[in-house]
Design an enzyme around this catalytic site. Structure first.
Site: not given
Length: 302
Positions: A159, A221
């Site tokens: 991610s 992230h």
């Protein structure tokens, strides 16, 4: 061919929008290449690794891993981000290997679905070389910032790299915002980028909201997003029409990429104090879960 020409004509008359009733602009949009080779390859490898890992190391109870996946020690054994092993033991490859791993089935489905959808689209649009540079660079950036901000946890997942793709796309849109809209293809590209801009912002917000699930951290992230923005500025500077802006954008992107990575790596290796107990992930988690079983450790074998 005639149908495509009709689509161009209808778009030229109506103006913009990815979908215009009778046709979709994506069907007539010109890509650099036909397939998203690396997007598909990474998704297949990530899926295969999770299956093998769960078969080899078992599936943890939901009380330990609600993502329906292996035990934390298995994730670390297979290459999760682990600050103690990266900094103290010199396992630098762990800055990149987490993108091949996922905490469980739920985690995998979320990331692979993004790679198959937007990842393939971006790779077809940018070309595989640009896509791979952004993907891998963002993966490293995500692991570095995660190690700096959250040295007391292990984390896995692609991610961070996907966030880098989102960040790079935002940068590309900004780089090409003043691109001429003379030809129909330029108008099509501009319409698609306008739609994607809103989509990218929503995707980034949603991803950050889900950043607090087990073994998935917000710092990774954020690190991937920033790395993608910096690298994107460098790679997409050539898309700017005006020479002065192109050179200025390139210099800023080069400075942020080189200085950002250099500063972050220096801080990580010289100022971060990792949690020493994470050198033995199995023993570390046994402190918190009475029913914790060690299945994949270097000391105990598989």
């Amino acid at each position: 061919m005639k149908e495509e020409d009709n689509a161009y004509q209808k778009f030229d008359e109506r103006g913009d929008g990815i979908m215009k009733g009778e046709f979709r602009l994506l069907d007539v949009y010109e890509y650099r290449q036909r397939y998203g080779y690396f997007s598909i390859l990474f998704s297949i490898v990530q899926t295969a690794i999770l299956i093998v890992m769960m078969c080899q190391c078992g599936v943890a109870p939901l009380s330990i891993n609600p993502m329906v996946g292996p035990y934390p020690d298995a994730l670390s054994y297979w290459g999760a981000k682990n600050a103690a092993l990266i900094i103290d033991d010199g396992e630098h490859w762990r800055l990149l290997s987490p993108i091949l791993l996922h905490a469980g089935v739920i985690h995998l489905i979320g990331n692979v679905s993004c790679q198959i959808d937007l990842g393939i689209f971006f790779e077809k649009e940018w070309g595989s070389v640009r896509w791979l540079i952004i993907y891998l660079g963002s993966a490293i950036g995500s692991s570095v910032l995660s190690t700096i901000i959250m040295p007391g946890s292990i984390s896995v997942g692609s991610s961070g790299a996907v966030m880098g793709l989102f960040g790079a796309k935002l940068t590309e849109i900004l780089c090409r915002i003043c691109e001429p809209r003379i030809t129909v293809q330029q108008k099509v590209g501009n319409a698609i980028r306008k739609e994607l801009f809103t989509g990218m912002l929503i995707a980034i917000v949603v991803t950050m909201v889900f950043s607090f699930l087990p073994y998935v951290d917000w710092a990774a992230h954020l690190g991937g997003l920033l790395a993608g923005i910096f690298i994107g500025m460098l790679l997409f500077a050539c898309s700017i029409e005006y020479t002065f802006c192109k050179i200025l954008w390139f210099i800023i992107g080069l400075f942020l990429t080189v200085f950002g990575f250099a500063l972050a790596l220096d801080y990580m290796y010289h100022r971060v104090e990792p949690v020493e107990e994470l050198a033995d992930v199995c023993g570390y988690y046994q402190q918190f879960f009475e029913d914790y079983e060690c299945h994949c450790t270097k000391e105990g074998g598989d």
